[in-house]
Design a protein around this motif. Structure first.
Motif, PDB file in Angstrom:
ATOM      1  N   ASP A  44       0.825  -1.210   0.000  1.00 36.11           N
ATOM      2  CA  ASP A  44       0.000   0.000   0.000  1.00 36.11           C
ATOM      3  C   ASP A  44       0.861   1.262   0.000  1.00 36.11           C
ATOM      4  N   ASN A 104      -9.334  -3.909  -2.935  1.00 33.79           N
ATOM      5  CA  ASN A 104     -10.576  -3.119  -3.006  1.00 33.79           C
ATOM      6  C   ASN A 104     -10.768  -2.634  -4.440  1.00 33.79           C
ATOM      7  N   ASN A 111      -6.215   5.608  -2.525  1.00 32.94           N
ATOM      8  CA  ASN A 111      -6.872   4.742  -1.538  1.00 32.94           C
ATOM      9  C   ASN A 111      -6.828   3.264  -1.904  1.00 32.94           C
ATOM     10  N   CYS A 112      -5.891   2.868  -2.706  1.00 30.63           N
ATOM     11  CA  CYS A 112      -5.764   1.472  -3.130  1.00 30.63           C
ATOM     12  C   CYS A 112      -5.220   0.625  -1.977  1.00 30.63           C
ATOM     13  N   GLN A 113      -5.774  -0.555  -1.822  1.00 36.03           N
ATOM     14  CA  GLN A 113      -5.300  -1.485  -0.787  1.00 36.03           C
ATOM     15  C   GLN A 113      -4.884  -2.782  -1.461  1.00 36.03           C
ATOM     16  N   TYR A 114      -3.690  -3.260  -1.098  1.00 38.26           N
ATOM     17  CA  TYR A 114      -3.103  -4.423  -1.756  1.00 38.26           C
ATOM     18  C   TYR A 114      -2.741  -5.519  -0.769  1.00 38.26           C
TER      19      TYR A 114
END
Length: 144
Positions: A44, A104, A111-114
């Motif tokens: 992230d 997401n 706001n990317c979540q990995y």
């Protein structure tokens, strides 16, 4: 007599533009895919800090792979440490990589979540003028 000089100047300017284009793609490749200290828990923050997103948008990139090596080691794939692999070049040796996969799906940058996953794989890259400019994929290597 002026015409040959004008053609030489035009040719020289064209070569400079081509080299600048390759240099820009090489720098983008390094930013998106090279991090010798990467860990699975840092996807992230690294993707956010490096401003990695889908090309020409603020959409989250579906997956991004980080190669845990230095730039000279990766560059050598474009020479003696690589072999042809279709239109790409495949590394002769496996690399430690971290593959970051988007969790997401509807989010937008930043706001990317990995979810990060550590692997050891050969890698396929595109080389231009001896420089890596595109990460294509990781390749599972089976010993015979």
């Amino acid at each position: 007599m002026r015409t040959p000089v004008a053609w030489l100047l035009l040719l020289f300017a064209t070569v400079l533009c081509v080299n600048a284009d390759v240099s820009d793609r090489y720098r983008k490749f390094i930013n998106q895919h090279v991090n010798g200290q990467m860990s699975t828990t840092r996807c992230d923050s690294e993707i956010r800090n490096r401003r990695i997103s889908q090309t020409n948008s603020n959409e989250c990139k579906e997956t991004n792979t980080f190669i845990l090596a230095n730039t000279n080691t990766i560059k050598s794939i474009c020479g003696q440490a690589g072999e042809p692999y279709g239109e790409m070049t495949k590394s002769l040796q496996p690399f430690h990589i971290v593959v970051c996969t988007l969790r997401n799906q509807q989010a937008r940058h930043p706001n990317c979540q990995y979810r990060g996953q550590s692997r050891t794989r050969s890698i396929a890259i595109r080389c231009e003028e001896g420089l890596p400019v595109h990460f294509d994929r990781d390749i599972i290597h089976f010993e015979n």
